[in-house]
Design an enzyme around this catalytic site. Sequence first.
Site, PDB file in Angstrom:
ATOM      1  N   PHE A 150      23.334   4.949   3.300  1.00  0.00           N
ATOM      2  CA  PHE A 150      22.354   3.991   3.918  1.00  0.00           C
ATOM      3  C   PHE A 150      21.262   3.723   2.660  1.00  0.00           C
ATOM      4  O   PHE A 150      20.706   4.418   2.454  1.00  0.00           O
ATOM      5  CB  PHE A 150      21.321   4.327   5.142  1.00  0.00           C
ATOM      6  CG  PHE A 150      20.287   3.576   5.491  1.00  0.00           C
ATOM      7  CD1 PHE A 150      20.694   2.495   6.298  1.00  0.00           C
ATOM      8  CD2 PHE A 150      19.049   3.594   5.319  1.00  0.00           C
ATOM      9  CE1 PHE A 150      19.675   1.573   6.760  1.00  0.00           C
ATOM     10  CE2 PHE A 150      18.219   2.794   5.285  1.00  0.00           C
ATOM     11  CZ  PHE A 150      18.405   1.736   6.254  1.00  0.00           C
ATOM     12  N   ASP A 235      19.968   8.146  -5.198  1.00  0.00           N
ATOM     13  CA  ASP A 235      19.051   7.549  -4.141  1.00  0.00           C
ATOM     14  C   ASP A 235      18.087   8.681  -3.394  1.00  0.00           C
ATOM     15  O   ASP A 235      18.820   9.238  -2.327  1.00  0.00           O
ATOM     16  CB  ASP A 235      19.608   6.623  -3.242  1.00  0.00           C
ATOM     17  CG  ASP A 235      18.842   5.901  -2.403  1.00  0.00           C
ATOM     18  OD1 ASP A 235      17.713   6.365  -2.247  1.00  0.00           O
ATOM     19  OD2 ASP A 235      19.238   5.081  -1.468  1.00  0.00           O
ATOM     20  N   LYS A 264       9.301   5.627  -0.069  1.00  0.00           N
ATOM     21  CA  LYS A 264       8.719   6.131   1.224  1.00  0.00           C
ATOM     22  C   LYS A 264       7.608   6.948   0.788  1.00  0.00           C
ATOM     23  O   LYS A 264       6.454   6.532   0.788  1.00  0.00           O
ATOM     24  CB  LYS A 264       9.813   6.913   2.003  1.00  0.00           C
ATOM     25  CG  LYS A 264      10.893   6.073   2.306  1.00  0.00           C
ATOM     26  CD  LYS A 264      11.854   6.696   3.359  1.00  0.00           C
ATOM     27  CE  LYS A 264      12.965   5.591   4.012  1.00  0.00           C
ATOM     28  NZ  LYS A 264      12.540   4.636   4.681  1.00  0.00           N
TER      29      LYS A 264
END
Length: 409
Positions: A150, A235, A264
């Site tokens: 993802f 990531d 985030k």
Amino acid sequence: MTAPTARARPRSSAELIRAESTALAHNYHPLPVVVSHAEGVWVRDVEGRRYLDMLAGYSALNFGHRHPALVEAAHRQLDQLTLTSRAFHNDRLAGFAENLAALTGFAMTLPMNTGAEAVESGIKVARKWAYDVKGVAPDRATIVVAADNFHGRTTTVVGFSTDPVAREGFGPFAPGFRVVPYNDLPALREAVDETTAAVLLEPVQGEAGVIIPDEGYLAGVRAVTRDAGALFIADEIQSGLGRTGTTLAVEHERVVPDMVLLGKALGGGIVPVSAVVAGRDVLGVLGPGQHGSTFGGNPLAAAVGTAVTELLRTGEFQRRAAELGRVLDAGLTALTGRGVLAHRCRGLWAGVDIDPALGTGREISERLMSEGVLVKDTHGSTIRLAPPLTITRDELVWALDRLAAVLSA
């Protein structure tokens, strides 16, 4: 004289949910809770009910809701300057980049806004590097990715997703990606060749259910990419900035990638902030006009991002995540065989596989909500636990007790 206008009656949770279903695209299926206030690890809905937040905005709220240092940094910057675009310099961006370099060990920063933008930027940089430095023939560069990944929701990214819900109906997709099983070094070696610009992986696969690779896998990825003259892109948008008990999750194997993608938690739950960090030999391939973002590196984002790096500089939050992660792991181990089939825990981050006989992940999440705990399901009967790193031991144990109660009901 005009009569005074009566104040509108505050709408209930049910009314607001109905209004959203009419006015918003249905690209989410939230739990039926309408949050109106939050502080620390607790949130409150419009009726005043309190809930312990055990999701933390998918790690965007690593420091809890409205952390005083982050709110103060944002307020101070709001009174001075919020946006210049990158057409001009601003007085906050240099300090942000310097702090991020000191925190991560990478000399250069490419500031962006969202995690998906960081991924797209990383892909662009890797391709440019492959053509300019590695000497790959024009338009022939490939990037190797992992199944069940993802990395965002853009058309480029969903094109190499293996989740049919993410892919179906959004093609045609960009070529140039090779998908291999996660945690499978032989398959990775087979996929890497002279056209490989980079291998792009999550050190821990979050959306897939907090999937932790075998010990040595990330080191093996580093060795494969080094031997092939390709970049290793980690990531760390969900796993980074303290979540797993270290600043970056790759530190668990003492691995140093060529490029790290952050997001985030970098915005402190206040503004969207993301970044690509790498060495000068990698990010130095970009020239003026070849990539950009109007809001990327804006003064407000830089001020909040700088405050985030200051919170992480001492190592306090990393230590808390490691210590409380052991409490979380022990609590979930005690529930194994009592409704929990298996769990995977790294720092304050866990994927919990619930016995399907007890309900789907969504149903378990709804039952926990009724107990005052907010979590989010992922695939099947798996739920994710990722509380703010500011949670106390007592609060964490209370949440585990609520999970035990739901499983035994």
